[in-house]
Design a protein around this motif. Structure first.
Motif, short mmCIF file in Angstrom:
data_model
loop_
_atom_site.label_atom_id
_atom_site.label_comp_id
_atom_site.label_asym_id
_atom_site.label_seq_id
_atom_site.Cartn_x
_atom_site.Cartn_y
_atom_site.Cartn_z
N ARG A 7 0.85 -1.20 0.00
CA ARG A 7 0.00 0.00 0.00
C ARG A 7 0.87 1.24 0.00
O ARG A 7 1.99 1.23 0.51
CB ARG A 7 -0.90 0.04 1.24
CG ARG A 7 -1.49 -1.30 1.63
CD ARG A 7 -2.43 -1.85 0.59
NE ARG A 7 -3.66 -1.07 0.46
CZ ARG A 7 -4.62 -1.38 -0.41
NH1 ARG A 7 -4.48 -2.41 -1.23
NH2 ARG A 7 -5.72 -0.65 -0.47
N ASN A 8 0.38 2.33 -0.60
CA ASN A 8 1.10 3.58 -0.53
C ASN A 8 0.58 4.42 0.62
O ASN A 8 -0.22 3.94 1.43
CB ASN A 8 1.03 4.34 -1.87
CG ASN A 8 -0.40 4.64 -2.29
OD1 ASN A 8 -1.29 4.69 -1.45
ND2 ASN A 8 -0.62 4.84 -3.57
N GLY A 12 -3.80 3.33 -0.69
CA GLY A 12 -4.18 2.77 -1.97
C GLY A 12 -3.17 1.72 -2.38
O GLY A 12 -2.09 1.62 -1.82
N ASP A 14 -0.16 -0.05 -4.05
CA ASP A 14 1.13 0.41 -4.60
C ASP A 14 1.63 -0.68 -5.55
O ASP A 14 2.39 -1.55 -5.18
CB ASP A 14 2.12 0.65 -3.45
CG ASP A 14 3.43 1.26 -3.95
OD1 ASP A 14 3.64 1.26 -5.17
OD2 ASP A 14 4.22 1.71 -3.11
N HIS A 15 1.18 -0.61 -6.81
CA HIS A 15 1.46 -1.68 -7.76
C HIS A 15 2.94 -1.78 -8.08
O HIS A 15 3.48 -2.88 -8.23
CB HIS A 15 0.67 -1.45 -9.04
CG HIS A 15 -0.81 -1.41 -8.82
ND1 HIS A 15 -1.52 -2.48 -8.33
CD2 HIS A 15 -1.72 -0.40 -9.00
CE1 HIS A 15 -2.81 -2.16 -8.24
NE2 HIS A 15 -2.95 -0.91 -8.63
N ARG A 16 3.62 -0.61 -8.19
CA ARG A 16 5.03 -0.64 -8.56
C ARG A 16 5.86 -1.38 -7.51
O ARG A 16 6.70 -2.22 -7.82
CB ARG A 16 5.57 0.78 -8.73
CG ARG A 16 5.08 1.47 -9.98
CD ARG A 16 5.66 2.85 -10.08
NE ARG A 16 5.31 3.65 -8.91
CZ ARG A 16 5.88 4.80 -8.60
NH1 ARG A 16 6.88 5.26 -9.33
NH2 ARG A 16 5.49 5.49 -7.54
N GLU A 71 7.11 3.68 0.46
CA GLU A 71 7.46 3.61 -0.96
C GLU A 71 8.64 4.50 -1.35
O GLU A 71 9.51 4.08 -2.11
CB GLU A 71 6.22 3.94 -1.81
CG GLU A 71 6.34 3.53 -3.27
CD GLU A 71 7.03 4.58 -4.11
OE1 GLU A 71 7.53 4.23 -5.20
OE2 GLU A 71 7.07 5.74 -3.66
N CYS A 202 1.43 13.54 -5.11
CA CYS A 202 1.58 12.80 -6.37
C CYS A 202 1.47 11.30 -6.15
O CYS A 202 0.86 10.58 -6.94
CB CYS A 202 2.92 13.14 -7.02
SG CYS A 202 3.05 14.84 -7.65
N GLU A 203 2.08 10.83 -5.06
CA GLU A 203 2.02 9.39 -4.75
C GLU A 203 0.59 8.96 -4.44
O GLU A 203 0.14 7.89 -4.87
CB GLU A 203 2.93 9.08 -3.58
CG GLU A 203 4.41 9.20 -3.90
CD GLU A 203 5.27 9.14 -2.65
OE1 GLU A 203 4.71 9.03 -1.55
OE2 GLU A 203 6.51 9.21 -2.78
N GLY A 206 -1.21 8.75 -7.62
CA GLY A 206 -0.65 7.81 -8.59
C GLY A 206 -0.15 8.49 -9.85
O GLY A 206 -0.22 7.90 -10.94
N PRO A 208 2.43 9.87 -12.69
CA PRO A 208 3.70 9.35 -13.22
C PRO A 208 4.86 10.28 -12.91
O PRO A 208 4.67 11.47 -12.64
CB PRO A 208 3.44 9.26 -14.73
CG PRO A 208 2.38 10.29 -14.98
CD PRO A 208 1.51 10.28 -13.77
N GLN A 212 5.48 14.48 -12.00
CA GLN A 212 6.07 14.95 -10.75
C GLN A 212 7.22 15.92 -11.00
O GLN A 212 7.36 16.92 -10.30
CB GLN A 212 6.57 13.76 -9.92
CG GLN A 212 5.47 12.84 -9.44
CD GLN A 212 5.99 11.74 -8.52
OE1 GLN A 212 6.89 11.96 -7.73
NE2 GLN A 212 5.41 10.54 -8.63
#
Length: 273
Positions: A7-8, A12, A14-16, A71, A202-203, A206, A208, A212
């Protein structure tokens, strides 16, 4: 079994970070080879008791678990923090052997290692210009099932950091009534704080990396002219909104991510126009 979704900051997905972990990235990074060699050589030539080795393993394990939730905490920062907690595990034992002060506050290390490693993470992050508040650490700790107030994290974390500093300087400054030192924290400029605030927004949204960078450029331009009088979060949100408003991002989403009002964002953006 698949790794659980990370999670971020706004809780939410955090797919990356999840994908990096699933692909086998440990988060240790490469690190400066000379420094890693020196650290390994020092450990191999220094007699370390079984108790200290166990403490090192416990600290490093807690550190990695907590760092996985943060993250922006990069692999380079993690390498540095791991070295610090290994030293801290040695320093705790070293202080106890050398301290002659009855009631020394540095003896009051917590049983819960997360309270100490959280402060090491914060200290390391600050050296890399990543701003983490104790309230942020409280949120990250809650995600891994550790419930501690920001005040408690600060109190016990300061004890750990002062022990580490004493070990590094070969002077513990033992005193039952000693003040919290924390004198080596780098001073963040106004631009640093704005940039950190914008990055967090920004995080949460989400956004890009190229977006940022554009937002950071806006903040640099505003800083050159002088920031308007407003809160850090509102100015950061205004910078974000100035870039993403043409990309379909809702103003309410920016305001919610920043924790400020839409009206405040409008007003602040107008001041910087």
């Amino acid at each position: 079994m698949a790794e659980p979704e990370k999670r971020n900051f706004d809780d939410g997905p955090d797919h990356r970070r999840t994908e990096r972990l699933r692909e086998g990235e440990t988060g240790t990074g490469v690190g400066p080879s000379a420094l890693k060699y020196a650290a390994a050589r020092a450990e191999s030539t220094t007699e370390i008791s079984a108790a200290v080795k166990a403490r090192q393993q416990r600290y490093v394990g807690c550190l990695r678990k907590l760092a996985d939730e943060i993250e922006p905490f990069s692999s380079v920062m993690l390498e540095s923090a791991v070295r610090s907690v290994r030293d801290l595990a040695i320093a705790v034992d070293d202080h106890r052997k050398k301290c002659k002060c009855a009631g020394c506050r540095l003896r009051k290390t917590p049983q819960n290692a997360f309270l100490i490693v959280a402060a090491v993470i914060r200290r390391t992050a600050q050296h890399y210009k990543l701003h983490l508040e104790y309230s942020d650490l409280q949120v990250y700790l809650e995600r891994i099932g550790e419930s501690h107030s920001a005040r408690k994290i600060r109190h016990y974390g300061n004890i750990g950091i002062d022990i580490l500093k004493g070990y590094e300087e070969d002077c513990y400054g033992c005193d039952a009534n000693a003040e919290i030192r924390m004198t080596d924290e780098p001073t963040l400029t106004m631009l640093d704080r704005m940039t950190q605030g914008a990055t967090r927004i920004c995080e949460a949204l989400g956004l890009p990396y190229p977006t940022q960078v554009r937002i950071h450029d806006v903040l640099k331009a505003w800083n050159a002219r002088g920031f308007a009088s407003s809160t850090t979060s509102t100015i950061a949100a205004a910078a974000v909104w100035s870039v993403v408003k043409s990309e379909g991002v809702e103003l309410d989403a920016v305001a919610n991510a920043a924790g400020c009002s839409t009206g405040g964002i409008y007003t602040t953006l107008k001041k910087h126009a």
